[in-house]
Scaffold this motif. Sequence first.
Motif, PDB file in Angstrom:
ATOM      1  N   GLU A  11      37.385  49.910  42.775  1.00  0.00           N
ATOM      2  CA  GLU A  11      35.995  49.496  42.600  1.00  0.00           C
ATOM      3  C   GLU A  11      35.860  47.998  42.836  1.00  0.00           C
ATOM      4  N   LYS A  12      36.814  47.243  42.319  1.00  0.00           N
ATOM      5  CA  LYS A  12      36.780  45.791  42.533  1.00  0.00           C
ATOM      6  C   LYS A  12      37.119  45.437  43.980  1.00  0.00           C
ATOM      7  N   VAL A  13      38.020  46.199  44.592  1.00  0.00           N
ATOM      8  CA  VAL A  13      38.350  45.962  45.996  1.00  0.00           C
ATOM      9  C   VAL A  13      37.151  46.255  46.886  1.00  0.00           C
ATOM     10  N   ALA A  14      36.375  47.294  46.545  1.00  0.00           N
ATOM     11  CA  ALA A  14      35.184  47.630  47.340  1.00  0.00           C
ATOM     12  C   ALA A  14      34.222  46.450  47.375  1.00  0.00           C
ATOM     13  N   TYR A  15      33.998  45.839  46.218  1.00  0.00           N
ATOM     14  CA  TYR A  15      33.175  44.626  46.189  1.00  0.00           C
ATOM     15  C   TYR A  15      33.819  43.545  47.070  1.00  0.00           C
ATOM     16  N   GLY A  16      35.144  43.452  47.009  1.00  0.00           N
ATOM     17  CA  GLY A  16      35.853  42.456  47.814  1.00  0.00           C
ATOM     18  C   GLY A  16      35.643  42.637  49.300  1.00  0.00           C
ATOM     19  N   ILE A  17      35.445  43.878  49.748  1.00  0.00           N
ATOM     20  CA  ILE A  17      35.161  44.112  51.166  1.00  0.00           C
ATOM     21  C   ILE A  17      33.887  43.383  51.575  1.00  0.00           C
ATOM     22  N   MET A  18      32.878  43.452  50.723  1.00  0.00           N
ATOM     23  CA  MET A  18      31.606  42.803  51.048  1.00  0.00           C
ATOM     24  C   MET A  18      31.776  41.289  51.146  1.00  0.00           C
ATOM     25  N   VAL A  19      32.560  40.723  50.245  1.00  0.00           N
ATOM     26  CA  VAL A  19      32.818  39.280  50.309  1.00  0.00           C
ATOM     27  C   VAL A  19      33.605  38.955  51.574  1.00  0.00           C
ATOM     28  N   GLN A  20      34.582  39.823  51.906  1.00  0.00           N
ATOM     29  CA  GLN A  20      35.371  39.594  53.117  1.00  0.00           C
ATOM     30  C   GLN A  20      34.481  39.577  54.347  1.00  0.00           C
ATOM     31  N   LEU A  21      33.546  40.498  54.449  1.00  0.00           N
ATOM     32  CA  LEU A  21      32.644  40.532  55.606  1.00  0.00           C
ATOM     33  C   LEU A  21      31.809  39.253  55.680  1.00  0.00           C
ATOM     34  N   ALA A  22      31.354  38.777  54.521  1.00  0.00           N
ATOM     35  CA  ALA A  22      30.601  37.517  54.504  1.00  0.00           C
ATOM     36  C   ALA A  22      31.489  36.352  54.923  1.00  0.00           C
ATOM     37  N   LEU A  23      32.738  36.380  54.469  1.00  0.00           N
ATOM     38  CA  LEU A  23      33.690  35.320  54.811  1.00  0.00           C
ATOM     39  C   LEU A  23      34.006  35.352  56.302  1.00  0.00           C
ATOM     40  N   ASP A  24      34.132  36.559  56.848  1.00  0.00           N
ATOM     41  CA  ASP A  24      34.413  36.713  58.283  1.00  0.00           C
ATOM     42  C   ASP A  24      33.197  36.394  59.151  1.00  0.00           C
ATOM     43  N   GLY A  31      28.932  55.265  45.445  1.00  0.00           N
ATOM     44  CA  GLY A  31      28.793  54.796  44.074  1.00  0.00           C
ATOM     45  C   GLY A  31      29.703  53.636  43.734  1.00  0.00           C
ATOM     46  N   LEU A  32      30.055  52.835  44.744  1.00  0.00           N
ATOM     47  CA  LEU A  32      30.957  51.699  44.543  1.00  0.00           C
ATOM     48  C   LEU A  32      30.173  50.386  44.515  1.00  0.00           C
ATOM     49  N   VAL A  89      28.788  46.648  45.129  1.00  0.00           N
ATOM     50  CA  VAL A  89      28.701  45.777  46.299  1.00  0.00           C
ATOM     51  C   VAL A  89      28.302  44.356  45.927  1.00  0.00           C
ATOM     52  N   SER A  90      28.076  44.105  44.646  1.00  0.00           N
ATOM     53  CA  SER A  90      27.641  42.775  44.206  1.00  0.00           C
ATOM     54  C   SER A  90      28.218  42.476  42.834  1.00  0.00           C
ATOM     55  N   LEU A  91      28.161  41.214  42.446  1.00  0.00           N
ATOM     56  CA  LEU A  91      28.635  40.812  41.120  1.00  0.00           C
ATOM     57  C   LEU A  91      27.814  41.486  40.028  1.00  0.00           C
ATOM     58  N   ASN A  92      26.537  41.631  40.274  1.00  0.00           N
ATOM     59  CA  ASN A  92      25.669  42.297  39.306  1.00  0.00           C
ATOM     60  C   ASN A  92      26.139  43.725  39.035  1.00  0.00           C
ATOM     61  N   LYS A  93      26.547  44.441  40.111  1.00  0.00           N
ATOM     62  CA  LYS A  93      27.039  45.804  39.955  1.00  0.00           C
ATOM     63  C   LYS A  93      28.387  45.836  39.227  1.00  0.00           C
ATOM     64  N   LEU A  94      29.089  44.705  39.247  1.00  0.00           N
ATOM     65  CA  LEU A  94      30.357  44.601  38.526  1.00  0.00           C
ATOM     66  C   LEU A  94      30.157  44.243  37.049  1.00  0.00           C
ATOM     67  N   GLY A  95      28.931  43.908  36.702  1.00  0.00           N
ATOM     68  CA  GLY A  95      28.651  43.511  35.329  1.00  0.00           C
ATOM     69  C   GLY A  95      28.823  42.032  35.072  1.00  0.00           C
ATOM     70  N   LEU A  96      28.830  41.239  36.161  1.00  0.00           N
ATOM     71  CA  LEU A  96      28.961  39.782  36.036  1.00  0.00           C
ATOM     72  C   LEU A  96      27.646  39.127  36.424  1.00  0.00           C
ATOM     73  N   ALA A  97      27.202  38.217  35.600  1.00  0.00           N
ATOM     74  CA  ALA A  97      25.948  37.513  35.874  1.00  0.00           C
ATOM     75  C   ALA A  97      26.205  36.013  35.888  1.00  0.00           C
ATOM     76  N   GLY A  98      25.573  35.335  36.814  1.00  0.00           N
ATOM     77  CA  GLY A  98      25.747  33.881  36.896  1.00  0.00           C
ATOM     78  C   GLY A  98      25.406  33.386  38.275  1.00  0.00           C
ATOM     79  N   GLY A  99      25.340  32.086  38.423  1.00  0.00           N
ATOM     80  CA  GLY A  99      24.991  31.476  39.691  1.00  0.00           C
ATOM     81  C   GLY A  99      26.172  30.801  40.348  1.00  0.00           C
ATOM     82  N   LYS A 100      25.934  29.617  40.871  1.00  0.00           N
ATOM     83  CA  LYS A 100      26.950  28.910  41.640  1.00  0.00           C
ATOM     84  C   LYS A 100      28.217  28.627  40.831  1.00  0.00           C
ATOM     85  N   LYS A 101      28.071  28.423  39.528  1.00  0.00           N
ATOM     86  CA  LYS A 101      29.248  28.169  38.686  1.00  0.00           C
ATOM     87  C   LYS A 101      30.178  29.378  38.686  1.00  0.00           C
TER      88      LYS A 101
END
Length: 373
Positions: A280-293, A310-311, A313-325
């Motif tokens: 589940e965490k790796v799936a989110y990582g794919i989205m970051v990888q695509l942005a990085l690429d 049902g995987l 795709v964002s920090l919000n879906k991971l249960g993490l909230a916050g901005g640039k920090k």
Amino acid sequence: MKEQLTVRPGPEAYKCAPGILDDLKEYIEERGFKRILVVHGKISWSKVRPKLIVLLEETSYEELTFSAFQGECSDEEVERLKNQAASERADLIIGVGGGKIMDTVKYVAAQLSGVYSVLIPTLASNCAPWTPLSVMYTPEGEFIRYDFHHRQVSLLLVDPLIIIDAPVRYLTAGLGDTLAKWYESEPNLSLPEHDSTALELAYMTAGLCRKVIETHGLQAVVDAKQNKLSDAFIKAIETIIMTSGLVGGFGDELARTTAAHAIHDGLTFFPETHHLLHGEKVAYGIMVQLALDGKVDEQSAVSRLLNQLGLPVSLNKLGLAGGKKLYRKLAALTLEHDPGIHVLPYPVTEDSLAEAIENNELFNEQTASGQGI
């Protein structure tokens, strides 16, 4: 060929079929194993135990010991089981359970001379049963490192009848982990200079991982929910366990893990994500990888597939909230703890990774609002 690669194809023997555990009796008898240690989990163990005990009792073993796994593939757990196996003079260790049990049993067997290993996965959530490496964590579940082994698994038995009984969430996590094989390895393997036979095989198997998930992944999930042992389901679990393991087996460091898994490892330092599965965490990582690429054109299709599975795709879906920090903290932890991200054919800095994390959040916000990107 410019790279110095080490090819580690996979287990010494692999079998996948309904009822394949029956082959364990012959394997033990042919090799004369006498002192057996079984390392097992909890929930799935109650389903496998009756069948396994009947099989083992039909062999001529001298001593049979059971040890419940303590929850993490940690140095402490490896040492505990290593000492137990040594004191009992075990010649065979059987691992029954999920990926962290597989990684631990592999490690213990590899460190003890004359000790063989049999793995019986009860989940199809990652390629741990296949690969000759262990992902090491602290007892609290924080990522430490990857350790490679000088020996392969002796025998891997995959019984789809066992795996289909697992919660479907583990299957979808496995699909996410396996999809990452393509997106993590393609930036390297597509380069003209990476044209060795081993890397061509890695490229082909990585592409097969993506193709199978795109073609059969959703149907496999539907069938799993209905407890239907279909061709799609079996193809999906073999792709998760075997095909994805072959990617790194042939491609070594150029095709094992890059940004998506590195992001996963950074996330392990956030207690809010400890309830999430590896894939589940790796799936989110794919989205970051695509942005990085910079592959913005692929984000929509991948996001749609991950959402259908049902995987997150964002920090919000991971249960993490916050901005640039938060973006910068995740970027810093990722770069600090997983050097695999630097295998990518371009430099990755804390700034560029934090920007990719932020861009993925913006993409998902705009997608959710119907604005597109």
